[in-house]
Design a protein around this motif. Structure first.
Motif: not given
Ligand code: 5AD
Ligand code: SF4
Length: 427
Positions: A273-291
């Motif tokens: 959230k801090y990075l977005k607030q700083l003004g960075y273009i944000l790419a985020t997400g997750f892993l799918i299918g952890l055990p």
């Protein structure tokens, strides 16, 4: 070769402007570079990153014009949604709801993730149709340099975790800059992702120097350096970095702390959230299918990503990797990934959704299918071969032996065959 085309700034109001690309208008932020109405500019991720002379712009645009419209036509033809297909009643109702812009309930999302094989095509067709309506045929293509496989962290899922017994490398500062120069001057990239493990050897001074030099080439500098200090990220923003890739990995806080020993989900989210607030273009997400991950967690992951309002979704299958505590666990199928892409497109219609290398490692031919199921962005790995094969986050990573030019050719062929233009036209 060019991974974005220039456009003409036709309007500026405050810090936003309008760029015209062959009559198509896009909104951009204009406060990163000194520009005025009438200038020809390059934009990436909704920010003007560089300007160029009218003569240069005209030369590029003249070369592109015919292809630009031909690709658009092709994309439109391939992105129709056949409303007459008879399908399971419940699914049809859900698809109609999506088309009417109504939010889906959790049960309806689960239904999308559970569809039968026979119904997959219609779901992907709608996701692709929405992608086409929202973004046209533009597809962001960024270059990525994996500059160090040394990591202080010990994530259970990761092949370059601290305890993994693998050959390590660290690219020197001049070496990184040399690769970046080649990616920009020779291969035409306009955005470069700098990725590494959480390697503290690259301190503020070193990273600031690298960012400044690469930024001075007029490209978008995209950081993917892990969970580092807020102060460091602030310093690199001030040095000219404007985009950041940082996944939260999983929305399940217990799993997060288990798989990332010593770390907490809320600190990670706070940093994102801090990075977005700083003004960075944000790419985020997750892993799918952890055990032992249920489909509910996948839905929570998509919803959390949406809440973080990134400019780009980056998710991919967890690939069990030898030498890690999660070796030998179950692997997802290609359909699991395509369904996750389609559902993401339904939940956040305007999202930019990345086809990640983990997806391509799961299935070598997934690129085309993913782009036809709602995805619209990708990255090309420009790391020198001798390092690329050591950046083994997961097993059997695809493309590690590919010559970069061969890889670029292959990807452009796929894009053109689908009528997609490797251009990031902004928002
Ligand atoms: N399979 C797939 N992706 C992985 N990552 C780490 N380990 C794996 C794996 N085994 C991803 C994480 C991290 C990104 C750099 O690589 O999501 O954020
Ligand atoms: Fe390090 Fe990232 Fe791998 Fe975790 S996922 S061990 S932080 S490189």
């Amino acid at each position: 070769m060019c991974y974005t085309i220039p456009g003409k700034l036709v309007e500026i109001k405050g810090n936003t402007g309008i760029i015209d690309y062959f009559g198509e208008k896009r909104r951009v932020l204009v406060d990163f570079v000194n520009v005025k109405v009438g200038d020809y500019v390059y934009a990436q991720g909704g920010i003007v990153i560089n300007k160029l002379s009218e003569a240069q712009a005209r030369e590029i645009l003249d070369a592109w014009e015919e292809l630009f419209f031909a690709l658009k036509e092709k994309d439109k033809k391939l992105s129709t949604f056949n409303k007459n297909i008879s399908s399971q009643h419940l699914l049809w109702d859900i698809l109609q709801k999506i088309n009417r812009n109504q939010p889906l309930s959790r049960d309806e999302m689960l239904c999308i993730l559970d569809i039968r094989r026979d119904d997959e095509r219609i779901v992907y067709d709608l996701a692709n149709n929405i992608r086409q309506r929202e973004h046209g045929n533009a597809c962001c293509v960024h270059g990525i340099i994996e500059f160090s496989n040394i990591c202080e962290s010990n994530c259970w899922y990761c092949g370059i975790r601290r305890d993994a017994d693998i050959e390590r490398y660290r690219m020197g500062i001049d070496e990184i800059i040399e690769v970046a120069n080649k990616a920009v001057d020779k291969w035409g990239f306009k955005a470069l992702v700098l990725q590494s493990g959480e390697d503290l050897w690259y301190d503020g001074d070193k990273l600031e120097y690298i960012v400044k030099i690469i930024r001075s080439k007029g490209v978008l500098v995209f950081l993917s350096i892990g969970e580092r200090d807020k102060e460091l990220y602030k310093r690199l923003y001030d040095a000219g970095a404007r985009a950041v890739l940082l996944r939260f990995e999983t929305s399940d806080k217990n799993k997060f702390s288990c798989y990332r020993p010593g770390r907490e989900l809320r600190t990670r989210i706070d940093l994102i959230k801090y990075l977005k607030q700083l003004g960075y273009i944000l790419a985020t997400g997750f892993l799918i299918g952890l055990p032992q991950e249920s489909k509910d967690v996948l839905i929570n992951n998509i919803m959390l990503t949406k809440e973080l309002a990134p400019q780009m979704y980056s998710f991919g299958p967890f690939i069990p990797t030898i030498g890690t505590p999660l070796a030998g666990k179950q692997l997802l199928t290609k359909s699991d990934i395509l369904k996750a892409i389609a559902l993401t497109r339904f939940v956040d219609k305007n999202a930019n959704i990345l086809v990640t290398t983990a997806m391509e490692t799961l299935d070598q031919d997934i690129l085309k299918d993913a782009l036809m199921a709602g995805a619209n962005s990708l990255m090309i790995n420009v790391t020198p071969l001798q390092y690329k094969r050591l950046y083994r986050i997961y097993a059997n990573r695809t493309g590690v032996e590919d010559d970069i030019e061969k890889q670029i050719r292959r990807i452009l062929d796929v894009l053109y065959s689908l009528g997609r233009a490797p251009t990031d036209l902004g928002l």
